[in-house]
Design a protein around this motif. Structure first.
Motif, PDB file in Angstrom:
ATOM      1  N   ARG A   5       0.810  -1.213   0.000  1.00 53.74           N
ATOM      2  CA  ARG A   5       0.000   0.000   0.000  1.00 53.74           C
ATOM      3  C   ARG A   5       0.851   1.274   0.000  1.00 53.74           C
ATOM      4  O   ARG A   5       0.332   2.356  -0.157  1.00 53.74           O
ATOM      5  CB  ARG A   5      -0.917   0.022   1.224  1.00 53.74           C
ATOM      6  CG  ARG A   5      -1.892  -1.134   1.282  1.00 53.74           C
ATOM      7  CD  ARG A   5      -3.013  -0.962   0.303  1.00 53.74           C
ATOM      8  NE  ARG A   5      -3.888  -2.128   0.309  1.00 53.74           N
ATOM      9  CZ  ARG A   5      -4.928  -2.290  -0.492  1.00 53.74           C
ATOM     10  NH1 ARG A   5      -5.221  -1.374  -1.374  1.00 53.74           N
ATOM     11  NH2 ARG A   5      -5.678  -3.369  -0.438  1.00 53.74           N
ATOM     12  N   THR A   6       2.173   1.168   0.207  1.00 48.65           N
ATOM     13  CA  THR A   6       2.996   2.368   0.300  1.00 48.65           C
ATOM     14  C   THR A   6       3.281   2.978  -1.070  1.00 48.65           C
ATOM     15  O   THR A   6       3.679   4.124  -1.163  1.00 48.65           O
ATOM     16  CB  THR A   6       4.335   2.053   0.993  1.00 48.65           C
ATOM     17  OG1 THR A   6       5.063   1.099   0.204  1.00 48.65           O
ATOM     18  CG2 THR A   6       4.093   1.487   2.381  1.00 48.65           C
ATOM     19  N   ARG A   7       3.108   2.259  -2.145  1.00 48.18           N
ATOM     20  CA  ARG A   7       3.426   2.805  -3.458  1.00 48.18           C
ATOM     21  C   ARG A   7       2.268   2.673  -4.435  1.00 48.18           C
ATOM     22  O   ARG A   7       2.462   2.712  -5.650  1.00 48.18           O
ATOM     23  CB  ARG A   7       4.675   2.129  -4.031  1.00 48.18           C
ATOM     24  CG  ARG A   7       4.524   0.646  -4.338  1.00 48.18           C
ATOM     25  CD  ARG A   7       5.842   0.062  -4.832  1.00 48.18           C
ATOM     26  NE  ARG A   7       5.707  -1.332  -5.222  1.00 48.18           N
ATOM     27  CZ  ARG A   7       5.530  -1.729  -6.483  1.00 48.18           C
ATOM     28  NH1 ARG A   7       5.447  -0.837  -7.447  1.00 48.18           N
ATOM     29  NH2 ARG A   7       5.423  -3.010  -6.777  1.00 48.18           N
ATOM     30  N   GLU A  11       0.104  -0.832  -8.530  1.00 47.55           N
ATOM     31  CA  GLU A  11       1.407  -1.089  -9.139  1.00 47.55           C
ATOM     32  C   GLU A  11       1.750  -2.576  -9.133  1.00 47.55           C
ATOM     33  O   GLU A  11       2.555  -3.042  -9.944  1.00 47.55           O
ATOM     34  CB  GLU A  11       2.500  -0.291  -8.425  1.00 47.55           C
ATOM     35  CG  GLU A  11       2.402   1.210  -8.626  1.00 47.55           C
ATOM     36  CD  GLU A  11       2.612   1.623 -10.079  1.00 47.55           C
ATOM     37  OE1 GLU A  11       3.194   0.843 -10.852  1.00 47.55           O
ATOM     38  OE2 GLU A  11       2.178   2.740 -10.434  1.00 47.55           O
ATOM     39  N   GLU A  12       1.132  -3.336  -8.236  1.00 42.89           N
ATOM     40  CA  GLU A  12       1.361  -4.779  -8.203  1.00 42.89           C
ATOM     41  C   GLU A  12       0.877  -5.453  -9.485  1.00 42.89           C
ATOM     42  O   GLU A  12       1.275  -6.578  -9.801  1.00 42.89           O
ATOM     43  CB  GLU A  12       0.643  -5.393  -6.991  1.00 42.89           C
ATOM     44  CG  GLU A  12       1.172  -4.945  -5.644  1.00 42.89           C
ATOM     45  CD  GLU A  12       2.561  -5.491  -5.351  1.00 42.89           C
ATOM     46  OE1 GLU A  12       2.887  -6.582  -5.855  1.00 42.89           O
ATOM     47  OE2 GLU A  12       3.311  -4.813  -4.623  1.00 42.89           O
ATOM     48  N   TYR A  13       0.011  -4.758 -10.217  1.00 42.53           N
ATOM     49  CA  TYR A  13      -0.571  -5.337 -11.430  1.00 42.53           C
ATOM     50  C   TYR A  13       0.087  -4.818 -12.704  1.00 42.53           C
ATOM     51  O   TYR A  13      -0.324  -5.196 -13.798  1.00 42.53           O
ATOM     52  CB  TYR A  13      -2.071  -5.015 -11.482  1.00 42.53           C
ATOM     53  CG  TYR A  13      -2.879  -5.685 -10.403  1.00 42.53           C
ATOM     54  CD1 TYR A  13      -3.573  -6.865 -10.648  1.00 42.53           C
ATOM     55  CD2 TYR A  13      -2.972  -5.123  -9.127  1.00 42.53           C
ATOM     56  CE1 TYR A  13      -4.325  -7.475  -9.666  1.00 42.53           C
ATOM     57  CE2 TYR A  13      -3.724  -5.721  -8.133  1.00 42.53           C
ATOM     58  CZ  TYR A  13      -4.395  -6.903  -8.405  1.00 42.53           C
ATOM     59  OH  TYR A  13      -5.142  -7.501  -7.420  1.00 42.53           O
ATOM     60  N   ARG A  14       1.070  -3.951 -12.556  1.00 45.79           N
ATOM     61  CA  ARG A  14       1.713  -3.394 -13.752  1.00 45.79           C
ATOM     62  C   ARG A  14       2.409  -4.506 -14.535  1.00 45.79           C
ATOM     63  O   ARG A  14       3.159  -5.298 -13.996  1.00 45.79           O
ATOM     64  CB  ARG A  14       2.705  -2.293 -13.374  1.00 45.79           C
ATOM     65  CG  ARG A  14       3.170  -1.485 -14.590  1.00 45.79           C
ATOM     66  CD  ARG A  14       3.860  -0.194 -14.174  1.00 45.79           C
ATOM     67  NE  ARG A  14       2.974   0.729 -13.467  1.00 45.79           N
ATOM     68  CZ  ARG A  14       2.076   1.510 -14.054  1.00 45.79           C
ATOM     69  NH1 ARG A  14       1.911   1.465 -15.372  1.00 45.79           N
ATOM     70  NH2 ARG A  14       1.325   2.328 -13.322  1.00 45.79           N
ATOM     71  N   LEU A  24      -7.180   4.000 -14.023  1.00 42.88           N
ATOM     72  CA  LEU A  24      -8.452   4.230 -13.347  1.00 42.88           C
ATOM     73  C   LEU A  24      -8.302   4.095 -11.829  1.00 42.88           C
ATOM     74  O   LEU A  24      -8.841   4.903 -11.071  1.00 42.88           O
ATOM     75  CB  LEU A  24      -9.496   3.239 -13.867  1.00 42.88           C
ATOM     76  CG  LEU A  24     -10.943   3.490 -13.456  1.00 42.88           C
ATOM     77  CD1 LEU A  24     -11.390   4.889 -13.870  1.00 42.88           C
ATOM     78  CD2 LEU A  24     -11.856   2.439 -14.077  1.00 42.88           C
ATOM     79  N   ALA A  25      -7.560   3.108 -11.391  1.00 50.23           N
ATOM     80  CA  ALA A  25      -7.333   2.930  -9.951  1.00 50.23           C
ATOM     81  C   ALA A  25      -6.555   4.104  -9.369  1.00 50.23           C
ATOM     82  O   ALA A  25      -6.841   4.567  -8.258  1.00 50.23           O
ATOM     83  CB  ALA A  25      -6.588   1.621  -9.698  1.00 50.23           C
ATOM     84  N   GLU A  26      -5.582   4.605 -10.120  1.00 51.57           N
ATOM     85  CA  GLU A  26      -4.811   5.755  -9.648  1.00 51.57           C
ATOM     86  C   GLU A  26      -5.688   7.006  -9.586  1.00 51.57           C
ATOM     87  O   GLU A  26      -5.575   7.811  -8.652  1.00 51.57           O
ATOM     88  CB  GLU A  26      -3.607   5.998 -10.550  1.00 51.57           C
ATOM     89  CG  GLU A  26      -2.677   7.073 -10.028  1.00 51.57           C
ATOM     90  CD  GLU A  26      -1.373   7.162 -10.802  1.00 51.57           C
ATOM     91  OE1 GLU A  26      -0.501   7.947 -10.369  1.00 51.57           O
ATOM     92  OE2 GLU A  26      -1.214   6.452 -11.813  1.00 51.57           O
ATOM     93  N   LEU A  27      -6.583   7.152 -10.566  1.00 50.63           N
ATOM     94  CA  LEU A  27      -7.507   8.285 -10.543  1.00 50.63           C
ATOM     95  C   LEU A  27      -8.406   8.203  -9.313  1.00 50.63           C
ATOM     96  O   LEU A  27      -8.628   9.206  -8.625  1.00 50.63           O
ATOM     97  CB  LEU A  27      -8.361   8.283 -11.821  1.00 50.63           C
ATOM     98  CG  LEU A  27      -9.401   9.400 -11.929  1.00 50.63           C
ATOM     99  CD1 LEU A  27      -8.718  10.755 -12.006  1.00 50.63           C
ATOM    100  CD2 LEU A  27     -10.285   9.178 -13.158  1.00 50.63           C
TER     101      LEU A  27
END
Length: 200
Positions: A5-7, A11-14, A24-27
């Protein structure tokens, strides 16, 4: 899958999912409030796991079992969002069976459960409604820390489109207000959903 959760959990799915999923998740993460209008589908943020699996199973080209489960898992992770969420769903989306009766019944039950949340306001646009001409107006409106950072997401046959031009944002703000005024209030919406569940 372990999530750091810190980054940014996405990003785990990149490299595993298409970039628009991560965008969309980042938004979501950077938004202070979400507003959504959905005409033909139960929004992903409200879907049960079985409902999401049925939706992704209909994709063309067909997904492999691994690709399918990855998308379902990602969608469930995205639902951890804790910001206020105001959603308007057309009755059509509630009646369309993406799978079987049991899945539809469970999905309607989930909507009733979520509508009790302090952060979720759910309204329904009934079929029996005069003067409704917004049948193609599905959209997600993400409110930024300040209005200039707002973003609208529109789904197209070629993927999601992100809109942040002020003139267009003003038009979508007005559109959301218009649809909200025509929709049932939250209690009436719950009553309609409860009635649909009883029919199954």
């Amino acid at each position: 899958m372990a999530v750091d959760r810190t980054r940014g959990w996405w990003e785990e799915y990149r490299g595993l999912l298409p970039t628009p999923f991560l965008d969309l998740a980042e938004l979501d993460h950077h938004s202070s409030y979400l507003r959504e209008v959905s005409i033909l589908f139960v929004p992903g943020l409200l879907q049960t796991e079985d409902h999401a699996r049925a939706v992704f199973s209909s994709r063309v080209p067909l997904l492999t079992p691994q690709e399918l489960e990855l998308r379902v898992h990602f969608r469930m992770e995205r639902q951890r969002l804790a910001i206020p969420y105001e959603v308007i769903i057309h009755e059509a989306a509630l009646r369309i069976r993406v799978s079987d009766r049991a899945t539809s019944r469970a999905q309607l039950g989930r909507l009733l459960e979520l509508s009790d949340s302090d952060r979720i306001t759910l309204r329904v646009i009934p079929f029996d409604l005069d003067n409704f001409s917004r049948a193609s107006s599905t959209m997600t409106y993400a409110c930024g820390p300040v209005p200039k950072l707002d973003t609208v997401v529109r789904d197209t046959p070629h993927g999601s489109v992100f809109i942040d031009v002020e003139a267009q944002l003003n038009a979508y703000r007005a559109r959301f207000r218009e649809v909200k005024e025509l929709a049932l209030d939250p209690k009436q919406s719950r009553d309609l959903i409860h009635g649909l569940a009883k029919e199954l």
